[in-house]
Design a protein around this motif. Structure first.
Motif, short mmCIF file in Angstrom:
data_model
loop_
_atom_site.label_atom_id
_atom_site.label_comp_id
_atom_site.label_asym_id
_atom_site.label_seq_id
_atom_site.Cartn_x
_atom_site.Cartn_y
_atom_site.Cartn_z
N PHE A 19 0.86 -1.18 0.00
CA PHE A 19 0.00 0.00 0.00
C PHE A 19 0.89 1.23 0.00
CE2 PHE A 19 -2.82 3.13 2.15
CZ PHE A 19 -3.90 3.07 1.27
N TYR A 20 0.42 2.31 -0.62
CA TYR A 20 1.19 3.56 -0.62
C TYR A 20 0.27 4.73 -0.92
CZ TYR A 20 1.05 3.69 -5.75
OH TYR A 20 0.64 3.76 -7.05
N TYR A 21 0.71 5.94 -0.53
CA TYR A 21 -0.07 7.13 -0.87
C TYR A 21 0.72 8.40 -0.60
CZ TYR A 21 -1.05 7.51 4.21
OH TYR A 21 -0.94 7.61 5.58
N TYR A 22 0.31 9.46 -1.29
CA TYR A 22 0.55 10.84 -0.88
C TYR A 22 -0.80 11.34 -0.43
CZ TYR A 22 5.17 11.61 -3.08
OH TYR A 22 6.49 11.57 -3.41
N LYS A 23 -0.91 11.95 0.75
CA LYS A 23 -2.23 12.37 1.21
C LYS A 23 -2.10 13.50 2.21
CE LYS A 23 -6.61 10.57 3.01
NZ LYS A 23 -7.40 11.03 1.87
N GLU A 24 -3.08 14.44 2.14
CA GLU A 24 -3.17 15.49 3.13
C GLU A 24 -4.32 15.20 4.08
OE1 GLU A 24 -2.39 19.90 2.45
OE2 GLU A 24 -4.59 19.86 2.54
N TRP A 25 -4.01 15.18 5.38
CA TRP A 25 -5.01 14.88 6.40
C TRP A 25 -5.37 16.14 7.17
CZ3 TRP A 25 -6.48 9.84 6.19
CH2 TRP A 25 -5.57 8.91 5.71
N GLN A 26 -6.62 16.23 7.60
CA GLN A 26 -7.07 17.28 8.48
C GLN A 26 -8.28 16.78 9.27
OE1 GLN A 26 -8.26 20.99 6.64
NE2 GLN A 26 -8.10 22.14 8.55
N ASP A 27 -8.28 17.07 10.57
CA ASP A 27 -9.37 16.63 11.44
C ASP A 27 -9.64 15.14 11.23
OD1 ASP A 27 -11.37 16.72 13.29
OD2 ASP A 27 -12.90 17.45 11.91
N PHE A 28 -8.59 14.36 11.47
CA PHE A 28 -8.67 12.92 11.19
C PHE A 28 -8.16 12.13 12.39
CE2 PHE A 28 -6.69 8.98 9.66
CZ PHE A 28 -7.78 8.39 9.05
N ALA A 29 -8.88 11.12 12.76
CA ALA A 29 -8.46 10.23 13.84
C ALA A 29 -8.65 8.79 13.37
CB ALA A 29 -9.27 10.48 15.11
N MET A 30 -7.57 8.12 13.12
CA MET A 30 -7.60 6.75 12.64
C MET A 30 -7.90 5.79 13.79
SD MET A 30 -4.45 4.84 10.69
CE MET A 30 -4.48 6.00 9.32
N GLU A 31 -8.60 4.73 13.50
CA GLU A 31 -8.83 3.69 14.50
C GLU A 31 -7.53 2.96 14.79
OE1 GLU A 31 -11.60 3.00 16.16
OE2 GLU A 31 -12.66 4.65 15.17
N LEU A 32 -7.38 2.49 16.01
CA LEU A 32 -6.22 1.69 16.36
C LEU A 32 -6.23 0.42 15.51
CD1 LEU A 32 -3.82 1.62 18.41
CD2 LEU A 32 -5.25 0.13 19.81
N ALA A 86 3.66 11.20 3.08
CA ALA A 86 3.96 10.14 2.12
C ALA A 86 4.03 8.85 2.91
CB ALA A 86 5.28 10.42 1.41
N ASN A 87 3.41 7.81 2.40
CA ASN A 87 3.30 6.55 3.12
C ASN A 87 3.61 5.38 2.19
OD1 ASN A 87 1.59 4.05 3.78
ND2 ASN A 87 1.55 5.13 5.72
N VAL A 88 4.42 4.45 2.68
CA VAL A 88 4.67 3.20 1.96
C VAL A 88 4.60 2.06 2.96
CG1 VAL A 88 6.41 1.80 0.79
CG2 VAL A 88 6.06 4.15 0.08
N GLU A 89 3.82 1.04 2.63
CA GLU A 89 3.77 -0.18 3.43
C GLU A 89 4.31 -1.32 2.58
OE1 GLU A 89 -0.21 -0.74 4.85
OE2 GLU A 89 -0.44 1.38 5.39
N PHE A 90 5.18 -2.11 3.17
CA PHE A 90 5.78 -3.20 2.39
C PHE A 90 5.93 -4.45 3.25
CE2 PHE A 90 9.23 -0.84 4.30
CZ PHE A 90 10.16 -1.80 4.70
N ALA A 91 5.95 -5.57 2.58
CA ALA A 91 6.11 -6.87 3.23
C ALA A 91 7.15 -7.67 2.46
CB ALA A 91 4.76 -7.60 3.28
N PHE A 92 7.29 -8.93 2.82
CA PHE A 92 8.29 -9.79 2.17
C PHE A 92 7.64 -11.11 1.77
CE2 PHE A 92 10.53 -6.95 4.98
CZ PHE A 92 11.62 -6.53 4.24
#
Length: 294
Positions: A19-32, A86-92
């Motif tokens: 998974f990956y993204y460029y993103k702008e967040w505002q007034d955001f609360a992600m779930e654990l 900027a976010n990158v998620e990676f696995a093997f």
């Protein structure tokens, strides 16, 4: 799979982006949440909070965090602020490609091997080694719809991890610790004469008190409170030896509220009471004057 899994250093596995993204967040609360991928979150502008391992980390522009697989965490951005990331998620995964297996990359990179031998649920850094450029190249390659190849992604991911490991193992940097420790020490030196607590110091350097306490002790070899006491005792000795300030007034010059506590702690760290220390310094000063006259 954890980034620190020993099989990554003994078996042929290859990194791939989940998974990956460029993103702008505002007034955001992600779930654990948690996931099987390793995650890199880079703050391009603004600020955010990340909660994990019982701590709240405050990230600003130029800072990034690596969160290991299966570590619960959540992102929070306040309503009055914005945060572009900027976010990158990676696995093997095992397999065969034209690129080197990750274990060979580790074998050929001492800094990466050293970093991966010391498990940490997360690593927090201030970019000073072109990490953003490497991360951006990974994302741009992934954005090449239909033309992106596993080879290029693996190459760029490996380059990214090598650069991060170099940053983590620089003697003059020691990840983010030295930066925050330096700020904490500067705050202590500027405010030791006030009634300050670890929370005040942590607020000044924008870190959770528990996290600052841990990295300070790991890097400096003593707790924040111990360092504060040592600095206060150093200043107390200077005042007693070099001025005519009354002994009873010295505690208030160094941020200590009671004379009894000051006397107790001074004797513990110097072996003398404040008055004994002053007399000894006066005696040494007289001896020095007599020697010069002779």
């Amino acid at each position: 799979m954890s980034l620190y899994d020993v099989s990554l250093r003994s078996q042929a596995n290859y990194p791939y982006v989940t998974f990956y993204y460029y993103k702008e967040w505002q007034d955001f609360a992600m779930e654990l949440h948690e996931h099987d991928s390793v995650e890199i979150m880079y703050v391009m502008c603004g600020s955010c909070k990340i909660e994990l391992e019982g701590e709240t980390l405050h990230l600003k522009k130029g800072q990034f965090i690596i969160i290991d697989a299966n570590v619960p965490h959540r992102l929070h951005v306040q309503s009055e602020k914005k945060c572009r990331m900027a976010n990158v998620e990676f696995a093997f995964r095992p397999g065969v490609t034209n690129y080197l297996p990750f274990k060979q990359v580790v074998e050929e990179t001492p800094s990466l091997l050293q970093m991966l031998c010391d498990y940490q649920p997360y690593l927090l850094f201030l970019d000073s080694n072109d990490i953003y450029g490497c991360l951006k190249n990974v994302i741009l390659e992934l954005d090449k719809k239909g033309t992106s190849t596993d080879f290029m992604v693996q190459l760029l991911l490996s380059q990214l991890m090598i650069r991060i490991s170099e940053l983590a193992n620089r003697n003059d940097y020691a990840p983010e610790q030295n930066l925050y420790n330096k700020k904490a020490v500067e705050f202590i030196h500027q405010n030791y004469d006030r009634d300050i607590r670890v929370k005040d110091i942590a607020d000044a350097v924008h870190l959770h008190p528990g996290y600052l306490h841990r990295v300070f002790k790991e890097t400096m070899g003593c707790s924040i409170n111990h360092y504060l006491i040592l600095h206060r005792m150093k200043k107390a000795k200077e005042l007693i030896a070099q001025t005519d300030i009354r002994i009873t007034d010295v505690p208030y010059y160094i941020g200590v509220n009671t004379q009894q506590y000051f006397s107790t702690i001074f004797r513990k760290y110097t072996g003398n009471t404040p008055m004994e220390f002053r007399r000894e310094q006066q005696r040494l000063h007289l001896q020095s004057d007599d020697f010069i006259k002779k």
